[in-house]
Scaffold this active site. Structure first.
Site, mmCIF file in Angstrom:
data_model
loop_
_atom_site.group_PDB
_atom_site.id
_atom_site.type_symbol
_atom_site.label_atom_id
_atom_site.label_comp_id
_atom_site.label_asym_id
_atom_site.label_seq_id
_atom_site.Cartn_x
_atom_site.Cartn_y
_atom_site.Cartn_z
ATOM 1 N N SER A 20 26.697 -6.113 21.035
ATOM 2 C CA SER A 20 25.968 -7.375 21.144
ATOM 3 C C SER A 20 26.092 -8.130 19.827
ATOM 4 O O SER A 20 25.573 -7.703 18.800
ATOM 5 C CB SER A 20 24.496 -7.094 21.435
ATOM 6 O OG SER A 20 23.725 -8.205 21.049
ATOM 7 N N HIS A 45 29.774 -8.806 23.710
ATOM 8 C CA HIS A 45 28.641 -9.383 24.438
ATOM 9 C C HIS A 45 28.023 -10.471 23.558
ATOM 10 O O HIS A 45 27.610 -10.206 22.434
ATOM 11 C CB HIS A 45 27.639 -8.261 24.721
ATOM 12 C CG HIS A 45 26.413 -8.665 25.465
ATOM 13 N ND1 HIS A 45 26.347 -8.716 26.843
ATOM 14 C CD2 HIS A 45 25.187 -9.024 25.026
ATOM 15 C CE1 HIS A 45 25.139 -9.086 27.214
ATOM 16 N NE2 HIS A 45 24.408 -9.284 26.132
ATOM 17 N N ASP A 47 25.068 -13.050 23.028
ATOM 18 C CA ASP A 47 23.704 -13.392 23.419
ATOM 19 C C ASP A 47 23.392 -14.830 23.027
ATOM 20 O O ASP A 47 23.177 -15.133 21.860
ATOM 21 C CB ASP A 47 22.723 -12.439 22.731
ATOM 22 C CG ASP A 47 22.721 -11.081 23.395
ATOM 23 O OD1 ASP A 47 22.465 -11.023 24.605
ATOM 24 O OD2 ASP A 47 23.006 -10.080 22.711
ATOM 25 N N MET A 49 20.905 -17.839 23.045
ATOM 26 C CA MET A 49 19.460 -18.088 23.167
ATOM 27 C C MET A 49 19.154 -19.517 22.759
ATOM 28 O O MET A 49 19.697 -20.005 21.760
ATOM 29 C CB MET A 49 18.703 -17.129 22.250
ATOM 30 C CG MET A 49 19.004 -15.674 22.521
ATOM 31 S SD MET A 49 18.041 -14.639 21.435
ATOM 32 C CE MET A 49 18.445 -13.020 22.082
ATOM 33 N N HIS A 78 25.970 -13.788 27.775
ATOM 34 C CA HIS A 78 24.647 -13.561 28.368
ATOM 35 C C HIS A 78 23.802 -14.792 28.030
ATOM 36 O O HIS A 78 23.326 -14.933 26.911
ATOM 37 C CB HIS A 78 24.058 -12.271 27.752
ATOM 38 C CG HIS A 78 22.674 -11.953 28.194
ATOM 39 N ND1 HIS A 78 21.898 -11.006 27.559
ATOM 40 C CD2 HIS A 78 21.914 -12.438 29.214
ATOM 41 C CE1 HIS A 78 20.728 -10.939 28.162
ATOM 42 N NE2 HIS A 78 20.709 -11.794 29.163
ATOM 43 N N MET A 80 20.786 -16.757 27.854
ATOM 44 C CA MET A 80 19.317 -16.739 27.919
ATOM 45 C C MET A 80 18.849 -18.147 27.624
ATOM 46 O O MET A 80 18.272 -18.443 26.567
ATOM 47 C CB MET A 80 18.769 -15.726 26.898
ATOM 48 C CG MET A 80 19.006 -14.285 27.331
ATOM 49 S SD MET A 80 18.744 -13.103 26.019
ATOM 50 C CE MET A 80 20.354 -13.129 25.263
ATOM 51 N N MET A 149 17.888 -5.887 32.353
ATOM 52 C CA MET A 149 17.363 -5.922 30.985
ATOM 53 C C MET A 149 16.390 -4.753 30.817
ATOM 54 O O MET A 149 15.436 -4.613 31.586
ATOM 55 C CB MET A 149 16.611 -7.244 30.729
ATOM 56 C CG MET A 149 17.490 -8.476 30.675
ATOM 57 S SD MET A 149 18.811 -8.397 29.451
ATOM 58 C CE MET A 149 17.868 -8.238 27.915
ATOM 59 N N PHE A 155 15.130 -10.814 21.842
ATOM 60 C CA PHE A 155 15.291 -10.265 20.497
ATOM 61 C C PHE A 155 16.057 -8.951 20.535
ATOM 62 O O PHE A 155 15.894 -8.169 21.478
ATOM 63 C CB PHE A 155 13.921 -10.003 19.847
ATOM 64 C CG PHE A 155 13.112 -11.249 19.667
ATOM 65 C CD1 PHE A 155 13.255 -12.032 18.524
ATOM 66 C CD2 PHE A 155 12.232 -11.659 20.651
ATOM 67 C CE1 PHE A 155 12.522 -13.200 18.367
ATOM 68 C CE2 PHE A 155 11.483 -12.825 20.512
ATOM 69 C CZ PHE A 155 11.632 -13.606 19.359
ATOM 70 N N ASP A 184 20.983 -3.697 29.114
ATOM 71 C CA ASP A 184 20.915 -4.399 27.826
ATOM 72 C C ASP A 184 19.526 -4.281 27.227
ATOM 73 O O ASP A 184 18.546 -4.722 27.830
ATOM 74 C CB ASP A 184 21.270 -5.879 28.084
ATOM 75 C CG ASP A 184 21.363 -6.711 26.823
ATOM 76 O OD1 ASP A 184 21.107 -6.186 25.724
ATOM 77 O OD2 ASP A 184 21.706 -7.900 26.949
ATOM 78 N N GLY A 206 23.343 -3.368 20.516
ATOM 79 C CA GLY A 206 23.207 -4.142 19.280
ATOM 80 C C GLY A 206 22.986 -3.219 18.101
ATOM 81 O O GLY A 206 23.924 -2.757 17.446
ATOM 82 N N SER A 207 21.710 -2.901 17.851
ATOM 83 C CA SER A 207 21.320 -2.127 16.660
ATOM 84 C C SER A 207 22.073 -0.812 16.509
ATOM 85 O O SER A 207 22.429 -0.433 15.388
ATOM 86 C CB SER A 207 19.829 -1.823 16.719
ATOM 87 O OG SER A 207 19.124 -2.974 17.076
HETATM 88 C C1 DX5 Z 1 18.195 -9.081 23.916
HETATM 89 C C2 DX5 Z 1 19.698 -9.166 23.945
HETATM 90 C C3 DX5 Z 1 20.392 -7.892 23.616
HETATM 91 C C4 DX5 Z 1 20.134 -7.359 22.253
HETATM 92 C C5 DX5 Z 1 20.513 -5.932 22.206
HETATM 93 O O1 DX5 Z 1 17.663 -10.271 24.372
HETATM 94 O O2 DX5 Z 1 20.116 -9.578 25.240
HETATM 95 O O3 DX5 Z 1 21.793 -7.983 23.877
HETATM 96 O O4 DX5 Z 1 20.781 -8.054 21.250
HETATM 97 O O5 DX5 Z 1 20.146 -5.429 20.960
HETATM 98 P P1 DX5 Z 1 19.584 -3.955 20.769
HETATM 99 O O6 DX5 Z 1 20.701 -3.037 21.206
HETATM 100 O O7 DX5 Z 1 19.269 -3.887 19.346
HETATM 101 O O8 DX5 Z 1 18.379 -3.818 21.685
HETATM 102 ZN ZN ZN Z 2 22.321 -9.516 25.901
#
Ligand code: DX5
Ligand code: ZN
Length: 228
Positions: A20, A45, A47, A49, A78, A80, A149, A155, A184, A206-207
């Site tokens: 991500s 991926h 994100d 927002m 993705h 959002m 999700m 976040f 996700d 992500g993390s």
């Molecule tokens: C949340 C995002 C995710 C997020 C995943 O709204 O859609 O893609 O960045 O990050 P982690 O893996 O840290 O939850």
């Molecule tokens: Zn995402």
């Protein structure tokens, strides 16, 4: 590449670990792409927002477009955002192979999903943890990808919601075997195996990648835990 070819590439790469880009180092995107290539990532991926559908604001098509020529990885957007139909063309032009919209943003997504497919891309529908599968079920014939999700969208770095496993298992039973099931939020070494056992094909991370110093090791370990 046609929609069929994109889907074939996704299926062949299963289990797919999709980093991500919300969590990447934005000061050096090209280097991040190199590091993810070395880690054998097949999908990025993105994100998106808008500070409206979700409180957070990230990046838009201009950033994605600049990264597009740097890699052959598939781009999984993705969205959002509210009113994704207004901005869809920009994400198509930016070269995203898969585009996912939220059912909470577009309660009647049929025409939008058809626009994505008609453009030769993979059409995805996402649902937040509080949204039931019955909200997306009427559109299963219109989608190539279902994104469950496992945290509330908005976040990175949140904790995985355990009930997502049951939702994934239920989703896998209800959708076509051809449809890519994606998860996700909060995916890492402690949560990925349970999602894989529930029938998930694509894991957005992500993390658990970007907070590690060694992306190669992190991605290898996740792939192994997901059953690669
Ligand atoms: C949340 C995002 C995710 C997020 C995943 O709204 O859609 O893609 O960045 O990050 P982690 O893996 O840290 O939850
Ligand atoms: Zn995402």
């Amino acid at each position: 590449m046609s929609r069929t070819e994109i889907l074939e590439r996704l299926r062949t790469a299963r289990p797919v670990i999709a980093p991500s880009m919300l969590k990447c180092d934005f000061s050096d995107l090209a280097h991040e792409v190199e590091r993810l290539t070395a880690a054998n990532a097949k999908v990025l991926h993105w994100d998106v927002m808008d500070g409206h559908f979700v409180p957070n604001l990230s990046y838009g098509p201009m950033v994605i477009k600049r990264v597009r020529p740097l890699t052959e990885m598939l781009f999984d957007a993705h969205l959002m955002i509210s009113e994704p139909e207004r901005y869809l063309d920009e994400y198509l032009k930016a070269g995203c192979e898969a585009i996912t919209v939220h059912i909470e943003a577009v309660p009647q997504p049929t025409s939008l999903l058809r626009r994505i497919r008609d453009a030769g891309r993979v059409a995805g529908l996402a649902l937040n943890p509080q949204t039931s599968l019955t909200a997306v079920e009427p559109f299963f014939a219109e989608i190539d990808l279902l994104l469950v999700m496992s945290v509330q969208a908005g976040f990175g770095g949140q904790s995985f919601i355990p009930s997502s496993i049951e939702k994934l298992r239920d989703a896998r039973k209800r959708i076509s075997s051809e449809t890519i099931l994606s998860v996700d939020g909060g995916i890492g070494t402690k949560t990925i195996a349970g999602c894989a056992a529930a029938g998930t094909d694509l894991f957005v991370v992500g993390s658990a990648i970007f907070d590690q110093s060694d992306y190669v090791n992190a991605a290898d370990e996740l792939g192994r835990l997901a059953g690669r």
